[in-house]
Design a protein around this motif. Structure first.
Motif: not given
Length: 260
Positions: A149, A184, A186-187, A206, A208-209, A212, A215, A219
């Motif tokens: 971060d 990235v 974010d939401s 979220r 990032d939760e 994988e 996610q 992308h």
């Protein structure tokens, strides 16, 4: 007889009152308007000696007061603003134009902080709102250099809102941050256009939760719709140049206001 007596008493009452009023006027004019009366008497002499001036008495004109001089502090401020405008214009380097193959139509309204992008893709309407970039020119010291971060905080970034919609259906809304060669998410939320403003829809976990694999799939979903590093890197440079142009125009508006 009674009437004559009444008239005599009225006259005797009015005469002293009139004398007092006239006496008061003379006292006022002497103490408060002496110079004014001197000027008026002088004018009367000129008019009496020049009969042709009599009809022109009503044509006296009054010159307007001279324009107020700008304060010295304002003059100094103007010089500083003009110097800053010159410096800003001389340091500006126009970036390259829209690259070949850029999939979006770019809409930039001068005076606004954001730009918008739009395109159609296989029956979908994609709208992107690009916010001012966060330009970082140097690395900040931190005790934990391995923190991901913190590393991202020390990089230039470009916030964006991506909306993907279909006719008559809901809309996917992504909040993303574009870094150099990395995007990235974010939401992620699903927006129902028929949902009332006072209702609170479930917006999911979220991002990032999420799993994988899910996610990575999202992308890829954005990448094939044009949200990829080659596009966001160009947008980052474009927004930096836009910020420079807007700053110069802001200075010019300041100058117009101060010198008005």
């Amino acid at each position: 007889m009674a009437l004559n007596s009444l008239l005599r008493r009225s006259a005797s009452t009015v005469a002293p009152l009139t004398a007092r009023l006239l006496g008061g006027q003379r006292t006022f004019n002497h103490h408060c308007g002496g110079s004014l009366f001197t000027a008026v008497n002088h004018t009367r002499k000129i008019i009496s000696n020049n009969s042709f001036l009599v009809p022109s008495v009503s044509r006296f004109s009054y010159s307007a007061s001279p324009a107020l001089k700008r304060p010295t502090s304002d003059e100094s401020l103007l010089r500083v603003i003009e110097s800053e405008i010159k410096c800003s214009e001389e340091s500006f380097e126009e970036g390259e134009g829209v690259p070949d193959g850029f999939p979006f139509e770019l809409n930039d309204n001068p005076g606004q902080q954001t730009i918008s992008l739009s395109r159609e893709y296989q029956g979908e309407t994609i709208h992107v709102e690009v916010e001012p970039s966060s330009l970082v020119t140097g690395q900040e010291e931190d005790d934990d250099d391995d923190d991901d971060d913190t590393e991202k905080d020390n990089q230039s970034s470009l916030p964006m809102i991506v909306k993907v919609s279909k006719t008559g259906g809901p809309c996917l809304e992504f909040g993303i941050t574009a870094y150099a060669d990395e995007i990235v998410i974010d939401s992620l939320s699903v927006k129902d256009p028929e949902m009332a403003d006072d209702q609170l829809p479930y917006e999911g976990p979220r991002f990032d939760e999420l799993d994988e694999n899910l996610q990575k799939a999202f992308h890829k979903y954005l990448e094939i719709r044009g949200i990829k590093p080659s596009a966001t890197n160009f947008l980052h440079e474009y927004m930096v140049n836009k910020d420079h142009r807007e700053y110069t125009n802001w200075l010019k508006n300041l100058k117009k206001f101060v010198e008005a």
